[in-house]
Scaffold this motif. Sequence first.
Motif, short mmCIF file in Angstrom:
data_model
loop_
_atom_site.label_atom_id
_atom_site.label_comp_id
_atom_site.label_asym_id
_atom_site.label_seq_id
_atom_site.Cartn_x
_atom_site.Cartn_y
_atom_site.Cartn_z
N LEU A 119 0.83 -1.21 0.00
CA LEU A 119 0.00 0.00 0.00
C LEU A 119 0.86 1.26 0.00
O LEU A 119 0.57 2.23 -0.71
CB LEU A 119 -0.94 -0.01 1.21
N GLU A 120 1.92 1.23 0.80
CA GLU A 120 2.78 2.42 0.90
C GLU A 120 3.63 2.62 -0.35
O GLU A 120 4.13 3.73 -0.59
CB GLU A 120 3.69 2.30 2.13
N ILE A 122 2.67 2.60 -3.42
CA ILE A 122 1.94 3.21 -4.54
C ILE A 122 2.18 4.72 -4.55
O ILE A 122 1.90 5.41 -3.57
CB ILE A 122 0.43 2.90 -4.45
N THR A 124 1.11 8.12 -5.42
CA THR A 124 -0.15 8.79 -5.77
C THR A 124 0.05 10.02 -6.65
O THR A 124 -0.93 10.64 -7.08
CB THR A 124 -0.92 9.19 -4.49
N LYS A 133 -4.44 3.29 -5.27
CA LYS A 133 -4.20 3.31 -3.82
C LYS A 133 -5.54 3.22 -3.07
O LYS A 133 -5.68 2.42 -2.13
CB LYS A 133 -3.48 4.61 -3.44
N GLU A 137 -6.53 0.06 -0.70
CA GLU A 137 -6.80 0.40 0.70
C GLU A 137 -8.20 -0.08 1.10
O GLU A 137 -8.40 -0.61 2.19
CB GLU A 137 -6.69 1.91 0.91
N ALA A 185 -7.38 7.91 1.43
CA ALA A 185 -7.08 7.55 0.04
C ALA A 185 -8.30 7.78 -0.86
O ALA A 185 -8.17 8.26 -1.99
CB ALA A 185 -6.63 6.10 -0.03
N ARG A 227 0.47 -3.90 -8.97
CA ARG A 227 0.92 -3.14 -7.82
C ARG A 227 1.74 -4.01 -6.86
O ARG A 227 2.70 -3.53 -6.24
CB ARG A 227 -0.28 -2.52 -7.10
#
Length: 294
Positions: A119-120, A122, A124, A133, A137, A185, A227
Amino acid sequence: MREKIREFIMYLSVERGLSRAYQNSVQQSLESLAEWAEARQSVLKDLGTDELAQFLAARRDASLASSSQRILVVHLKIFFRYLVSKRSVLADVAEPLIAPKTQGKLPESVSIEVILGMLESIDTTQRLGKRDKAMLELFYASGLRLSELCQLCLEHYDAESALLRVTGKGNKTRLVPVGESAQSALALYLTAERPNLVKAKTRSHIFLSVRGGSLSPERVREVVKLRAAAAGIKENVYPHLLRHCFATHLLENGADLRVIQEMLGHADISTTQIYTHVDQQRLKSIHKSFHPRA
C-alpha cells in the motif's frame, strides 16, 4: 429436460434474484446432467436416485474435484426440489444424494507488513496512483469481494460516517466501516483524480477506467497483481487474498468472530470459522519456533 432447466434458471433470476455468476454455475451443472442423460437416451422421468448417483460417479471418474462434486450435488438438490414444487416430477430423487467430504482448504494470507508495504509503495503522484491506492486500501480496510468493489457507487459511501453500503451475495445488503487510511485515500481519489476520468456517459461508479466506465473484475485483478509486483512482493497477490488478510489480521488482533462475520457478509458463522484455523496454525508455528520443548 433442457426446457425445465431454462425455466429453473429463469426462476433463480427473476424470483430469487440470484447473481448471473450463480445462475451460470447452476446451468453448467444441469446441462452436464442433460448431456449425460441424452447420451443414455434417458429423459427426465427416467432419472431416479440411482441414475443421479451414476451421473455423479461418472463426473468423479472424469476427475471432477471433490469441492466441485459438492457444488454439483447442491445444484441437483435445488433443481429437483424445484421440480417437485412445480409438480414436474413426483418425488425428490436428489434428496438422498450425499456430497463427498472435502478437506477444508485454509485461506491464503500474507503478513501485515507485506500488505502495508504494498500500500505504501503506490505513488499517488503518478497517473492512476490515487485510484489504485484507494482501491487497494478499500479492499484491505473493508474486506470487500471483487464484485462488490466493482459495483460500488458514490451513493453507497457515506464519508461523514465512514460507512459503505455493500450489496453482496444473494442481493444482501450490509454496512461496512472504512478505516482512516482508506478514508484518506478515497477522499484524495474522489477529489483529485476521479473528476479527470469522468466522461459524458460516466455513471456513478466509484472506481472508473481511463475511458470513464466502471472497472471490470479482470482489470481490477490486473491492477492488484501489477501493484504487488511493483512493490517487489513475491507472493501471489489477488483481490480475494486481501479479503482473507482483512479477516485474518482482524482475528489475530482480537476481533470478535461474529463481528468479522458481519463485515464479511457471511450468512453462516461456520464460513467465517475457517479463519480460526488460520490463527491456530499461526499459534502452532509460534509455539514450535519458540518453546524449548516443542
